[in-house]
Design an enzyme around this catalytic site. Structure first.
Site, PDB file in Angstrom:
ATOM      1  N   HIS A   1       0.858  -1.188   0.000  1.00  0.00           N
ATOM      2  CA  HIS A   1       0.000   0.000   0.000  1.00  0.00           C
ATOM      3  C   HIS A   1       0.890   1.232   0.000  1.00  0.00           C
ATOM      4  CE1 HIS A   1      -2.866   3.019   1.458  1.00  0.00           C
ATOM      5  NE2 HIS A   1      -3.807   2.228   0.982  1.00  0.00           N
TER       6      HIS A   1
ATOM      7  N   GLU B   1      -3.585   2.984  -7.228  1.00  0.00           N
ATOM      8  CA  GLU B   1      -3.968   4.046  -6.297  1.00  0.00           C
ATOM      9  C   GLU B   1      -2.987   5.211  -6.372  1.00  0.00           C
ATOM     10  OE1 GLU B   1      -6.213   2.774  -2.394  1.00  0.00           O
ATOM     11  OE2 GLU B   1      -4.147   2.109  -2.337  1.00  0.00           O
TER      12      GLU B   1
END
EC number: 5.3.1.1
Length: 214
Positions: A85, A133
């Site tokens: 992430h 993302e």
């Protein structure tokens, strides 16, 4: 369409959010998962919701203070894990090691990446899914599908070129059912979101809206 809610370290009631997600999933047949902090994995999993870890380490049992073992995560009831992430970036070797550790314990995997080029690199490692993302849009309330739809299209194409079976998820700024529908129109097979649910006054209402177009 897969909806994964990352609770990060927001000061929310993880079990309440998980119960809301479990109820919405049961009522709608939508696939909804929740990724709580490691300490909340077991109580979240006990709600019956699909439960994911926010991270696993590329280690087995041994002298690895501060690590999160895939086996421990699985024992707590998780069925999958995020890796890389944007708030927990890893070296390529550690992404690969985390994938192998997850596979050894039967966990599904999503590798996150910032852009289509990184999505291609992630997809070559053989995760179950990848998620694009752009970090500047995370938590912004502006979905990447609206701010820069070409990133999603190009990420889907990049993954398809190197590893066609790997689905692409769309993250950053997702908060409504319209955002989910837009992501699907761009070729994404799921969404990854956090604050839109974790910070909501009524997480169940937000979740029902998110899956309304699924």
């Amino acid at each position: 369409m897969f909806v994964l809610v990352n609770l990060k370290t927001y000061p929310c009631d993880a079990v309440s959010v998980a119960q809301a997600a479990a109820d919405v999933a049961a009522d709608t047949d939508a696939r909804i998962a929740v990724a709580p902090q490691a300490a909340d994995l077991r109580p979240v999993a006990e709600t019956g919701v699909e439960t994911w870890a926010q991270h696993v380490s590329p280690h087995d049992h041994g002298s690895h203070t501060g690590s999160t073992l895939a086996a421990t995560v699985a024992d707590a009831g998780a069925t999958g894990t995020l890796l890389n992430h944007s708030e927990h970036r890893l070296k390529l070797a550690d992404v690969d090691g985390g994938l192998r550790a997850a596979e050894d314990t039967g966990l599904e995997t999503i590798v996150c990446a910032n852009n289509p080029r990184q999505i291609a690199a992630a997809a070559t490692l053989g995760p179950d899914m990848v998620a694009v993302e752009p970090p500047e849009l995370i938590g912004s309330g502006t979905p990447v599908s609206r701010a820069d739809p070409d990133i999603v299209r190009e990420a889907v194409a990049a993954a398809d070129e190197v590893n066609p079976p790997v689905p692409v998820l769309c993250g950053a700024g997702i908060s409504t059912g319209d955002d989910v529908e837009a992501a699907a129109d761009l070729g994404a097979e799921g969404v990854l979101l956090a604050s839109g649910v974790a910070k909501a006054d009524d997480p169940e209402s937000v979740l029902r809206d998110l899956v309304s177009s699924v």
